[in-house]
Design a protein around this motif. Structure first.
Motif, PDB file in Angstrom:
ATOM      1  N   ARG A 268       0.827  -1.212   0.000  1.00  0.00           N
ATOM      2  CA  ARG A 268       0.000   0.000   0.000  1.00  0.00           C
ATOM      3  C   ARG A 268       0.858   1.256   0.000  1.00  0.00           C
ATOM      4  O   ARG A 268       0.363   2.354   0.225  1.00  0.00           O
ATOM      5  CB  ARG A 268      -0.921   0.002   1.223  1.00  0.00           C
ATOM      6  N   SER A 293       0.538   7.865   5.194  1.00  0.00           N
ATOM      7  CA  SER A 293      -0.334   7.014   4.379  1.00  0.00           C
ATOM      8  C   SER A 293      -1.766   7.256   4.833  1.00  0.00           C
ATOM      9  O   SER A 293      -2.106   6.992   5.987  1.00  0.00           O
ATOM     10  CB  SER A 293       0.038   5.537   4.570  1.00  0.00           C
ATOM     11  N   SER A 302      -6.328   3.756   0.029  1.00  0.00           N
ATOM     12  CA  SER A 302      -5.224   4.308   0.808  1.00  0.00           C
ATOM     13  C   SER A 302      -4.083   4.648  -0.141  1.00  0.00           C
ATOM     14  O   SER A 302      -3.822   3.931  -1.104  1.00  0.00           O
ATOM     15  CB  SER A 302      -4.748   3.302   1.853  1.00  0.00           C
ATOM     16  N   ARG A 304      -0.075   6.934  -0.466  1.00  0.00           N
ATOM     17  CA  ARG A 304       1.008   7.756   0.069  1.00  0.00           C
ATOM     18  C   ARG A 304       1.523   8.585  -1.100  1.00  0.00           C
ATOM     19  O   ARG A 304       1.925   8.034  -2.124  1.00  0.00           O
ATOM     20  CB  ARG A 304       2.115   6.884   0.669  1.00  0.00           C
TER      21      ARG A 304
END
Length: 421
Positions: A268, A293, A302, A304
């Motif tokens: 992620r 994040s 999600s 970043r």
């Protein structure tokens, strides 16, 4: 006058941290503000490091977020060249500096950023192997490119992301020979997909850059500490006087992880997990910029975000949340790039696999157009190339989630602001 009853500590002296400190004062916070930066330079912005400053078109002082005197004038306790080695969440303290100074915080912001990923191959200890993340890196690389251009030297770049391509463009402007090694099928494949990635390959080939796609570096060959060549897994050996590792960045989460904060898994994007108010799993600790994040409600995922605008806007948002303001951070991701005579801006989020078509408005062959990544008639992202003053309209289309007529979307005569109510 500073009111010592409350202390807000910011760890990380990049753009996010510096803008957070600025915002705390602008919002009327009168407590102590402590900004701890592990670099000896005052907080600065990173885009010039691969753009104007690297090219010699901007002065060194232009990169700094504030004049050095600004920090004392605004009662910001700035600690340069200091690292934080521990957070005690129970005592609400951080420990930093060579002498182990301990300060208590009421609120803590982690703006520790990211660091370049390293090549895990033989030869990376040679003097001619470079990264580009910090001002000192840019100063060194600027000197290297000047020498390569003068001597018709060869630069090999591992990675065809934004940093790799911007440095490739700078190197060619200096006159260096450039070879880019990239594991993907096109440049920027993980961001733009194959449709627009090919455009950047063509752009750089037109300027003399050589690409090796679908390969990776396996060894950097040297003699007497200097680089001689770079070998790839297809058996090729490429002449090189210097090598730039531009294979991405990893969030600097070690401090947060040691403190027991929730960390996102690497699939992620890694980073310190925060909510829509940029709070970590500890309600008195926040995170912003490259290291954070967060779940983006607009894109329902999600993410970043490592780009300049996220630091510029995320730092102030975190500061306001630390002050108890009712703030939700849901900015549309935005970044920009300049390569040769091509300038572009990208808004949104549409990695390969998330969209079903790319719609082009304008003339891609002339590199003057807007591209839209669309799924089920809804615009997920847009990139304007040598077309200006359309970012707000593109972001409005993305935020509206409206279904648009793709024929009208492709028509330069159809006003963008008429496509979504």
């Amino acid at each position: 006058m500073v009111d010592a009853d409350q202390t807000f500590v910011i760890v990380g002296g990049g753009l996010a941290g510096a803008k957070a400190a600025e915002t705390l004062r602008a919002e009327g916070f009168t407590g102590r503000v402590i900004l701890i930066c592990d670099e000896r330079d005052h907080p600065y912005e990173r885009p010039p490091l691969s753009k104007g400053y690297l090219l010699g078109k901007e002065e060194r002082d232009s990169v700094f977020v504030h004049e050095p005197a600004w920090y004392a004038a605004n009662d910001i306790e700035l600690h340069l060249g200091q690292t934080v080695d521990a957070i005690d969440r129970t005592a609400k303290t951080v420990r930093f500096g060579e002498d182990g100074t301990v300060v208590r915080y009421d609120k803590l912001l982690l703006a520790t950023g990211a660091e370049p990923r390293r090549l895990d191959i033989p030869g990376t200890g040679l003097a001619g192997v470079h990264h580009l993340r910090r001002l000192a890196h840019a100063e060194r690389l600027k000197h290297v490119l000047t020498n390569l251009g003068r001597d018709n030297g060869h630069l090999v770049i591992a990675g065809a992301g934004w940093i790799g391509l911007e440095v490739a463009a700078a190197a060619r402007e200096y006159g260096a020979e450039v070879t880019v090694i990239h594991r993907g099928p096109t440049p920027l494949h993980s961001v733009l997909g194959p449709e627009l990635g090919q455009l950047f390959a063509d752009l750089h080939r037109d300027h003399g850059v050589r690409f090796q796609f679908g390969t990776r570096l396996t060894e950097i060959v040297g003699q007497d500490g200097m680089v001689l060549a770079a070998r790839t897994d297809d058996g090729e050996e490429h002449p090189a006087h210097d090598v730039l590792a531009a294979i991405g960045a990893a969030p600097r989460v070690a401090l947060a992880e040691a403190a027991g904060l929730e960390i996102a898994d690497r699939a992620r994007g890694g980073g310190v997990v925060v909510d829509e108010r940029l709070r970590t799993s500890d309600p008195d600790i926040y995170a912003a910029g490259d290291v954070a994040s967060f779940h983006h409600a607009l894109f329902e995922t999600s993410m970043r975000v490592e780009h300049w605008a996220n630091a510029l806007n995320g730092g102030p948002a975190a500061a306001r949340c630390m002050l108890g303001r009712d703030v939700t951070y849901d900015r549309v991701p935005y970044f920009f790039s300049d390569q040769y005579d091509l300038g572009m801006e990208y808004s949104g989020w549409a990695p390969p696999g998330t969209y079903d078509q790319v719609v082009i408005r304008g003339d891609a062959s002339r590199r003057e157009f807007v591209a839209f990544w669309v799924k089920e008639g809804r615009v997920l992202a847009g990139m304007n190339v040598n077309v200006w003053d359309v970012t707000d309209k593109i972001q409005h289309l993305i935020r509206s989630k409206a279904r648009v007529n793709t024929e009208a979307l492709a028509d330069p005569n159809a006003p963008l602001d008429s496509l979504a109510s």
